[in-house]
Write a protein that holds these residues in place. Structure first.
Motif, PDB file in Angstrom:
ATOM      1  N   GLY A 124     -24.130 -41.626  15.617  1.00 21.80           N
ATOM      2  CA  GLY A 124     -23.239 -40.830  16.108  1.00 21.80           C
ATOM      3  C   GLY A 124     -21.924 -40.332  15.490  1.00 21.80           C
ATOM      4  N   LYS A 125     -22.207 -40.625  14.123  1.00 21.33           N
ATOM      5  CA  LYS A 125     -21.045 -40.026  13.262  1.00 21.33           C
ATOM      6  C   LYS A 125     -21.260 -38.685  12.487  1.00 21.33           C
ATOM      7  CE  LYS A 125     -18.295 -42.000   9.164  1.00 21.33           C
ATOM      8  NZ  LYS A 125     -18.095 -42.868   8.239  1.00 21.33           N
ATOM      9  N   GLU A 126     -20.197 -37.844  12.408  1.00 23.43           N
ATOM     10  CA  GLU A 126     -20.291 -36.479  11.791  1.00 23.43           C
ATOM     11  C   GLU A 126     -20.516 -37.144  10.218  1.00 23.43           C
ATOM     12  OE1 GLU A 126     -17.188 -34.272  13.222  1.00 23.43           O
ATOM     13  OE2 GLU A 126     -18.140 -33.858  15.157  1.00 23.43           O
ATOM     14  N   THR A 127     -21.368 -36.862   9.702  1.00 21.82           N
ATOM     15  CA  THR A 127     -21.653 -37.506   8.282  1.00 21.82           C
ATOM     16  C   THR A 127     -21.694 -36.055   7.110  1.00 21.82           C
ATOM     17  OG1 THR A 127     -23.009 -39.060   9.059  1.00 21.82           O
ATOM     18  CG2 THR A 127     -23.293 -38.465   6.783  1.00 21.82           C
ATOM     19  N   ALA A 128     -22.055 -34.881   7.341  1.00 18.53           N
ATOM     20  CA  ALA A 128     -22.265 -33.853   6.430  1.00 18.53           C
ATOM     21  C   ALA A 128     -22.235 -32.553   6.721  1.00 18.53           C
ATOM     22  CB  ALA A 128     -23.311 -34.307   5.675  1.00 18.53           C
ATOM     23  N   ILE A 129     -21.765 -31.734   6.179  1.00 13.83           N
ATOM     24  CA  ILE A 129     -22.061 -30.303   6.620  1.00 13.83           C
ATOM     25  C   ILE A 129     -22.754 -29.668   5.364  1.00 13.83           C
ATOM     26  CG2 ILE A 129     -20.107 -29.981   8.107  1.00 13.83           C
ATOM     27  CD1 ILE A 129     -18.552 -28.357   5.496  1.00 13.83           C
ATOM     28  N   PHE A 130     -23.759 -28.807   5.896  1.00 12.59           N
ATOM     29  CA  PHE A 130     -24.417 -27.819   4.977  1.00 12.59           C
ATOM     30  C   PHE A 130     -23.890 -26.349   5.257  1.00 12.59           C
ATOM     31  CE2 PHE A 130     -26.896 -31.476   6.374  1.00 12.59           C
ATOM     32  CZ  PHE A 130     -27.305 -31.778   5.164  1.00 12.59           C
ATOM     33  N   SER A 131     -23.020 -26.122   4.215  1.00 12.32           N
ATOM     34  CA  SER A 131     -22.039 -24.877   4.710  1.00 12.32           C
ATOM     35  C   SER A 131     -22.444 -23.527   4.065  1.00 12.32           C
ATOM     36  CB  SER A 131     -20.625 -25.541   3.784  1.00 12.32           C
ATOM     37  OG  SER A 131     -20.939 -25.537   2.577  1.00 12.32           O
ATOM     38  N   GLY A 132     -23.820 -23.389   3.535  1.00 14.38           N
ATOM     39  CA  GLY A 132     -24.114 -22.101   3.101  1.00 14.38           C
ATOM     40  C   GLY A 132     -23.298 -21.368   2.170  1.00 14.38           C
ATOM     41  N   ASP A 133     -23.072 -20.188   2.611  1.00  9.07           N
ATOM     42  CA  ASP A 133     -22.168 -19.546   1.588  1.00  9.07           C
ATOM     43  C   ASP A 133     -20.654 -19.177   2.189  1.00  9.07           C
ATOM     44  OD1 ASP A 133     -24.244 -19.122   0.275  1.00  9.07           O
ATOM     45  OD2 ASP A 133     -24.180 -16.895  -0.299  1.00  9.07           O
ATOM     46  N   THR A 134     -20.410 -20.150   3.314  1.00 13.43           N
ATOM     47  CA  THR A 134     -19.190 -20.211   4.091  1.00 13.43           C
ATOM     48  C   THR A 134     -18.023 -20.856   3.213  1.00 13.43           C
ATOM     49  OG1 THR A 134     -20.031 -20.088   6.338  1.00 13.43           O
ATOM     50  CG2 THR A 134     -17.945 -21.084   5.922  1.00 13.43           C
ATOM     51  N   LEU A 135     -18.396 -22.020   2.869  1.00 13.12           N
ATOM     52  CA  LEU A 135     -17.732 -22.945   1.881  1.00 13.12           C
ATOM     53  C   LEU A 135     -18.484 -23.273   0.568  1.00 13.12           C
ATOM     54  CD1 LEU A 135     -15.017 -24.645   1.563  1.00 13.12           C
ATOM     55  CD2 LEU A 135     -16.162 -26.325   2.589  1.00 13.12           C
ATOM     56  N   PHE A 136     -17.780 -23.301  -0.686  1.00 11.06           N
ATOM     57  CA  PHE A 136     -18.492 -23.595  -1.851  1.00 11.06           C
ATOM     58  C   PHE A 136     -17.519 -24.494  -2.334  1.00 11.06           C
ATOM     59  CE2 PHE A 136     -20.010 -18.907  -2.301  1.00 11.06           C
ATOM     60  CZ  PHE A 136     -21.403 -19.425  -2.016  1.00 11.06           C
ATOM     61  N   LEU A 137     -17.963 -25.355  -3.490  1.00  4.25           N
ATOM     62  CA  LEU A 137     -17.176 -26.366  -4.047  1.00  4.25           C
ATOM     63  C   LEU A 137     -16.312 -25.562  -4.999  1.00  4.25           C
ATOM     64  CD1 LEU A 137     -19.446 -29.358  -4.883  1.00  4.25           C
ATOM     65  CD2 LEU A 137     -18.207 -28.727  -2.589  1.00  4.25           C
ATOM     66  N   GLY A 138     -14.920 -25.582  -4.506  1.00  6.01           N
ATOM     67  CA  GLY A 138     -13.722 -24.730  -5.491  1.00  6.01           C
ATOM     68  C   GLY A 138     -13.734 -23.267  -4.818  1.00  6.01           C
ATOM     69  N   ASP A 139     -14.377 -22.609  -4.032  1.00  2.91           N
ATOM     70  CA  ASP A 139     -14.516 -21.322  -3.697  1.00  2.91           C
ATOM     71  C   ASP A 139     -15.024 -21.133  -2.165  1.00  2.91           C
ATOM     72  OD1 ASP A 139     -13.937 -18.671  -3.752  1.00  2.91           O
ATOM     73  OD2 ASP A 139     -15.244 -18.225  -5.541  1.00  2.91           O
ATOM     74  N   VAL A 140     -15.037 -19.893  -1.632  1.00  6.03           N
ATOM     75  CA  VAL A 140     -15.863 -19.360  -0.417  1.00  6.03           C
ATOM     76  C   VAL A 140     -16.575 -18.379  -0.758  1.00  6.03           C
ATOM     77  CG1 VAL A 140     -13.787 -20.692   1.197  1.00  6.03           C
ATOM     78  CG2 VAL A 140     -13.556 -18.197   0.258  1.00  6.03           C
ATOM     79  N   GLY A 141     -17.200 -18.318   0.403  1.00  7.66           N
ATOM     80  CA  GLY A 141     -18.187 -17.001   0.030  1.00  7.66           C
ATOM     81  C   GLY A 141     -17.649 -15.738   0.020  1.00  7.66           C
ATOM     82  N   ARG A 142     -17.857 -14.854  -0.613  1.00  4.68           N
ATOM     83  CA  ARG A 142     -17.398 -13.585  -0.918  1.00  4.68           C
ATOM     84  C   ARG A 142     -17.493 -12.533   0.271  1.00  4.68           C
ATOM     85  NH1 ARG A 142     -19.902 -10.884  -6.099  1.00  4.68           N
ATOM     86  NH2 ARG A 142     -18.945  -8.952  -5.412  1.00  4.68           N
ATOM     87  N   PRO A 143     -16.607 -11.990   0.819  1.00  3.22           N
ATOM     88  CA  PRO A 143     -16.774 -11.426   2.089  1.00  3.22           C
ATOM     89  C   PRO A 143     -16.981  -9.875   1.870  1.00  3.22           C
ATOM     90  CG  PRO A 143     -14.500 -11.625   1.501  1.00  3.22           C
ATOM     91  CD  PRO A 143     -15.169 -12.254   0.301  1.00  3.22           C
ATOM     92  N   ASP A 144     -17.511  -9.520   0.570  1.00  4.12           N
ATOM     93  CA  ASP A 144     -17.665  -8.064   0.592  1.00  4.12           C
ATOM     94  C   ASP A 144     -19.237  -7.473   0.601  1.00  4.12           C
ATOM     95  OD1 ASP A 144     -18.144  -9.282  -1.767  1.00  4.12           O
ATOM     96  OD2 ASP A 144     -18.038  -7.625  -3.206  1.00  4.12           O
TER      97      ASP A 144
END
Length: 468
Positions: A124-144
């Motif tokens: 029941g522990k929140e362990t990981a997120i699969f963040s797609g292009d919402t959150l990258f390592l060092g950046d976030v997805g481009r909104p354009d």
């Protein structure tokens, strides 16, 4: 529970294979399904769900083929409107796989249907997120990228992304593992780290986008310095949303050996582009006239997408023997399915037949150093950031990605040198220019990396941190 990141370097893309008990889930699969089918059979598990974080722009997902082969439903986040059967999840909806759970977090902003999948383990522990292009390592997805579909400005989408991150991602535990859809080298972001897995806590500390004081600052920083997206992105979105021809059919049609005798006729009748996938060191010494060189041993698929405007363009391949299947596979990943066939026997068979060949004038970095003077014209096809860090004094910065905009301005009566960082991109540029009748140039082998090593480089022609 098992989580496997299946990372494809050419596309800087991460797909995910998750197993619990006798059930599995796959997140953001690539076009070819065999690697996933093989894993399922090896583990003796049933694929229960195929999760898509959003409608991808930079590659064609394997979701449709994989669903057809396994019977597993495709899952999208809220507001998605695919043109095939899929589960459109609600925000916070829970999906069970064995003893684990996947919770849907609707995180619009990159696209409006973008969702992050939160993994809750057996305890029941929140362990990981699969963040797609919402959150990258060092950046976030481009909104354009989704402006037209969302009928919004990029500023509005960036603001929505800010709210998604603040309300859905930032409150999560620092211990959570972040599994993004892309890493460094992807055109889906501008500042990604080379690592492909990290903790959310470290991202909260190091990711510039998560450390903005307010929404206004976030919007400004996220939009600053975005280059134009490759033209194939929109066509890949359409394929991911509407469906596509099966990969097996694409491979069957593309693996069509064409004799030297028929090759020219097929090229003329089909209007096909001749794509030579050999490395630059071999290509420059001899190739079929009007061929375009994009080497298979490099960022092949993204550069095909950037250089060839239409994914429906018929393509004839010239490959090193035995690499035809790899070339077709990598082309299909970015939606280039119209492969007419390949030259049987490769370029060697063409050369041995006595047919006309063409060459590129490639010189060494030392030869460039000897010939370079204050009147020399140098074209640097690297990205702006590379150029600004260090470049040949007075060189013109002309990114390869913009070649259609600057090629026609060249004067074929004036000799110029052309280089990139290592020779891969400059040979692409050289082949394109050559096919358009621009031939009065010398391409520098080894590019700027080798130019810097020449005996006279620092004193005579390398200039650091100078814009032009």
């Amino acid at each position: 529970m098992k989580i496997e990141q299946i990372y494809t370097g050419c596309l800087a893309q991460g797909a995910y294979y998750i197993v619990s008990e006798n059930e599995a889930a796959i997140i953001d699969p690539l076009r070819e399904t065999k690697p996933y089918i093989d894993r399922l059979e090896k583990d003796g598990v049933k694929l229960k769900y195929i999760f898509e974080t959003h409608f991808h722009a930079d590659f064609v997902s394997g979701h449709v083929d994989l669903s057809n082969k396994t019977g597993a439903p495709i899952v999208y986040g809220p507001t998605a409107k695919p043109e095939f059967d899929a589960i459109i999840a609600e925000d916070n909806q829970i999906f069970e796989i064995g003893k684990i759970k996947i919770k849907v977090l609707h995180t619009p902003g990159h696209t409006m249907e973008s969702s992050t999948y939160l993994l809750i383990d057996e305890n029941g522990k929140e362990t990981a997120i699969f963040s797609g292009d919402t959150l990258f390592l060092g950046d976030v997805g481009r909104p354009d990228l989704a402006q037209k579909a969302a009928n919004m400005t990029q500023e509005e989408l960036a603001g929505i992304l800010y709210e998604s991150l603040q309300n859905k991602i930032m409150p999560l535990s620092d211990e959570i593992t972040v599994y993004p859809a892309h890493g460094a080298g992807s055109a889906c972001g501008k500042n990604m780290q080379k690592e492909t897995v990290d903790t959310l806590g470290n991202q909260k500390k190091t990711n510039y986008a998560l450390n903005q004081p307010n929404k206004e600052s976030f919007v400004k920083e996220v939009l600053d310095g975005l280059s134009a997206p490759p033209q194939y992105f929109g066509m890949n979105v359409a394929m991911n949303k509407g469906g596509y021809e099966s990969f097996e059919n694409v491979m069957k049609k593309g693996k069509n050996p064409i004799s030297v005798e028929d090759f020219e006729n097929v090229a003329e009748q089909s209007g096909a582009l001749i794509l030579d996938t050999r490395n630059a060191a071999e290509f420059h010494k001899g190739f079929i006239p009007n061929s375009i060189n994009i080497g298979l041993k490099g960022d092949f698929a993204p550069w095909v997408g950037a250089m060839i405007v239409d994914v429906q363009q018929p393509i004839l391949l010239v490959c090193d023997e035995g690499t035809e299947e790899e070339a077709i596979t990598r082309l299909s990943r970015v939606g280039f399915d119209n492969i007419v066939g390949f030259l049987n026997g490769g370029f060697e068979s063409w050369q041995n037949s006595g047919k006309e060949i063409d060459t590129i004038n490639r010189i060494s970095a030392e030869e460039f150093a000897q010939k370079f003077n204050e009147n020399s014209k140098v074209i640097d096809v690297r990205k702006e950031s590379e150029y600004q860090a260090e470049h040949v004094n007075e060189a013109f910065q002309r990114p390869l990605s913009d070649i259609n905009e600057w090629a026609n301005s060249l004067n074929n009566d004036e000799h110029f040198f052309i280089h990139c960082a290592g020779g891969y991109r400059s040979m692409i540029a050289a082949s394109i220019l050559n096919s358009r009748g621009i031939r009065n140039f010398s391409e520098v082998e080894g590019g700027f990396n080798k130019i810097k090593e020449t005996s006279v480089s620092k004193s005579n022609f390398v200039c650091q941190s100078k814009t032009h």
